[in-house]
Design a protein around this motif. Structure first.
Motif, PDB file in Angstrom:
ATOM      1  N   THR A   1       0.831  -1.203   0.000  1.00 22.13           N
ATOM      2  CA  THR A   1       0.000   0.000   0.000  1.00 22.13           C
ATOM      3  C   THR A   1       0.867   1.255   0.000  1.00 22.13           C
ATOM      4  O   THR A   1       0.524   2.261  -0.632  1.00 22.13           O
ATOM      5  N   PHE A   2       1.994   1.181   0.673  1.00 19.15           N
ATOM      6  CA  PHE A   2       2.841   2.358   0.898  1.00 19.15           C
ATOM      7  C   PHE A   2       4.049   2.407  -0.038  1.00 19.15           C
ATOM      8  O   PHE A   2       4.539   3.492  -0.362  1.00 19.15           O
ATOM      9  N   LEU A   3       4.546   1.236  -0.446  1.00 20.96           N
ATOM     10  CA  LEU A   3       5.773   1.163  -1.244  1.00 20.96           C
ATOM     11  C   LEU A   3       5.518   0.314  -2.482  1.00 20.96           C
ATOM     12  O   LEU A   3       6.152  -0.715  -2.704  1.00 20.96           O
ATOM     13  N   TYR A   4       4.600   0.755  -3.291  1.00 22.19           N
ATOM     14  CA  TYR A   4       4.142  -0.045  -4.426  1.00 22.19           C
ATOM     15  C   TYR A   4       5.158  -0.031  -5.568  1.00 22.19           C
ATOM     16  O   TYR A   4       5.724   1.018  -5.894  1.00 22.19           O
ATOM     17  N   ASN A   5       5.390  -1.198  -6.124  1.00 23.50           N
ATOM     18  CA  ASN A   5       6.119  -1.274  -7.394  1.00 23.50           C
ATOM     19  C   ASN A   5       5.418  -2.285  -8.290  1.00 23.50           C
ATOM     20  O   ASN A   5       4.649  -3.124  -7.818  1.00 23.50           O
ATOM     21  N   GLU A   6       5.643  -2.148  -9.593  1.00 22.79           N
ATOM     22  CA  GLU A   6       4.900  -2.942 -10.575  1.00 22.79           C
ATOM     23  C   GLU A   6       5.870  -3.602 -11.547  1.00 22.79           C
ATOM     24  O   GLU A   6       6.611  -2.900 -12.246  1.00 22.79           O
ATOM     25  N   PRO A   7       5.885  -4.960 -11.615  1.00 24.22           N
ATOM     26  CA  PRO A   7       5.141  -5.884 -10.758  1.00 24.22           C
ATOM     27  C   PRO A   7       5.674  -5.854  -9.326  1.00 24.22           C
ATOM     28  O   PRO A   7       6.845  -5.539  -9.102  1.00 24.22           O
ATOM     29  N   LEU A   8       4.813  -6.193  -8.377  1.00 24.31           N
ATOM     30  CA  LEU A   8       5.169  -6.038  -6.969  1.00 24.31           C
ATOM     31  C   LEU A   8       6.197  -7.082  -6.539  1.00 24.31           C
ATOM     32  O   LEU A   8       5.942  -8.280  -6.596  1.00 24.31           O
ATOM     33  N   ARG A   9       7.376  -6.579  -6.150  1.00 24.25           N
ATOM     34  CA  ARG A   9       8.430  -7.411  -5.554  1.00 24.25           C
ATOM     35  C   ARG A   9       8.961  -6.623  -4.378  1.00 24.25           C
ATOM     36  O   ARG A   9       9.862  -5.794  -4.507  1.00 24.25           O
ATOM     37  N   LEU A  10       8.388  -6.878  -3.209  1.00 25.74           N
ATOM     38  CA  LEU A  10       8.629  -6.078  -2.014  1.00 25.74           C
ATOM     39  C   LEU A  10       8.668  -7.000  -0.802  1.00 25.74           C
ATOM     40  O   LEU A  10       7.787  -7.847  -0.633  1.00 25.74           O
ATOM     41  N   PHE A  11       9.688  -6.801   0.052  1.00 27.71           N
ATOM     42  CA  PHE A  11       9.839  -7.643   1.237  1.00 27.71           C
ATOM     43  C   PHE A  11      10.253  -6.790   2.431  1.00 27.71           C
ATOM     44  O   PHE A  11      11.156  -5.961   2.318  1.00 27.71           O
ATOM     45  N   GLY A  12       9.573  -7.010   3.558  1.00 26.15           N
ATOM     46  CA  GLY A  12       9.938  -6.329   4.786  1.00 26.15           C
ATOM     47  C   GLY A  12      10.884  -7.178   5.618  1.00 26.15           C
ATOM     48  O   GLY A  12      10.692  -8.392   5.762  1.00 26.15           O
ATOM     49  N   PHE A  13      11.920  -6.528   6.153  1.00 31.49           N
ATOM     50  CA  PHE A  13      12.848  -7.164   7.096  1.00 31.49           C
ATOM     51  C   PHE A  13      12.602  -6.509   8.453  1.00 31.49           C
ATOM     52  O   PHE A  13      12.869  -5.314   8.620  1.00 31.49           O
TER      53      PHE A  13
END
Length: 292
Positions: free
Chosen positions: A156-168
């Motif tokens: 929702t906050f750190l969108y990228n397309e295509p979505l490849r996002l991971f929280g540590f």
């Protein structure tokens, strides 16, 4: 700990969207992080370095101090930290909600943890070819006043397309049911991002940021708690729905967190609240051509 992720860990992460890896940080690393954040807070002046952060009333949406924090270290207090005259009602060390959002790059202690070989190994196991780190922050979850974090997806906050996002997400204190550990909905990372937190472009107004869209709501029995020991790594898929409750205990629940996004073949949305600047482009975790 062994380098990277085992086959079993990868399978669990792909199934649930969240994975706990115990003892990821050494005890001396945890102690060093807590010591460094204590010194950072000691050196700040709450009369000049201050914003307010809340996921329930979203005061930061009209706050330039928040909007321009992507390449800085800035300080955000709990909603009830100040009295009507604007003075802190308790010690600053006990009043902060979080510090962000370039902690991972500007401060050498946090930079060392964020860009460590251990983090690189995890990212390579996730098949990230050209990853960058965004939104490094320290969350305090203060005893008694540490506010809830409402259900959300990091995309929702750190969108990228295509979505490849991971929280540590690294607990610096033990995270328990009593002091506000993470909760998540296993398997919810297959849920598309249907809500975005966006820049409005309305410079000079009190509406610099806005939410668009609605989150999917999950029943109470879908949620699973994830209590963890300090020094663990909680790996969070960018689409998994997660939250934390208010800290009603007498113990703090400090945590350090940052997010890793794929830059190769993926577009980082130009209306995301956090944007790279000339002074600080999104820092790369490693080069695509160089092995960790």
């Amino acid at each position: 700990m062994a380098a990277g992720l085992t086959k079993e860990q990868l399978e669990k992460f792909e199934k649930d969207g969240l994975l706990v890896i115990e003892d990821f940080l050494r005890p001396e690393e945890v102690d060093g992080i807590k010591s460094e954040i204590t010194q950072i807070v000691e050196n700040m002046d709450p009369k000049t370095d201050r914003g307010v952060f809340s996921t329930t009333d979203c005061q930061q949406a009209s706050d330039r101090y928040f909007l321009d924090s992507g390449d800085k270290i800035r300080f955000f207090f709990e909603v009830d930290a100040f009295d009507e005259a604007g003075d802190l009602q308790m010690d600053k060390h006990k009043s902060l909600n979080k510090i962000g959002h370039a902690l991972h790059w500007i401060n050498p202690v946090f930079r060392k943890v964020s860009f460590s070989q251990k983090v690189q190994y995890i990212s390579r196991c996730l098949k990230l070819r050209d990853p960058a780190i965004v939104q490094g922050m320290y969350i305090f979850k203060q005893p008694g006043i540490g506010g809830e974090v409402t259900p959300h997806q990091d995309g929702t906050f750190l969108y990228n397309e295509p979505l490849r996002l991971f929280g540590f997400w690294f607990p610096i204190d033990d995270a328990t049911l009593e002091n506000g550990c993470l909760w998540y909905v296993p398997g919810s990372h297959v849920t598309p991002i249907t809500r975005r937190f966006l820049r409005t472009g309305r410079v000079g107004t009190n509406k610099l940021l806005e939410f668009k869209g609605e989150d999917k709501v999950f029943p109470d029995d879908a949620w699973v708690a994830a209590p963890v020991k300090k020094g663990s790594l909680v790996l969070i898929h960018g689409q998994v729905v997660h939250k934390s409750e208010k800290n009603l205990s007498e113990n703090s629940r400090h945590a350090y967190t940052f997010h890793v996004i794929e830059m190769e073949g993926s577009h980082y949305a130009s209306k995301n609240w956090l944007q790279p600047t000339k002074e600080m482009p999104l820092p790369k975790l490693y080069s695509p051509s160089r092995k960790a």
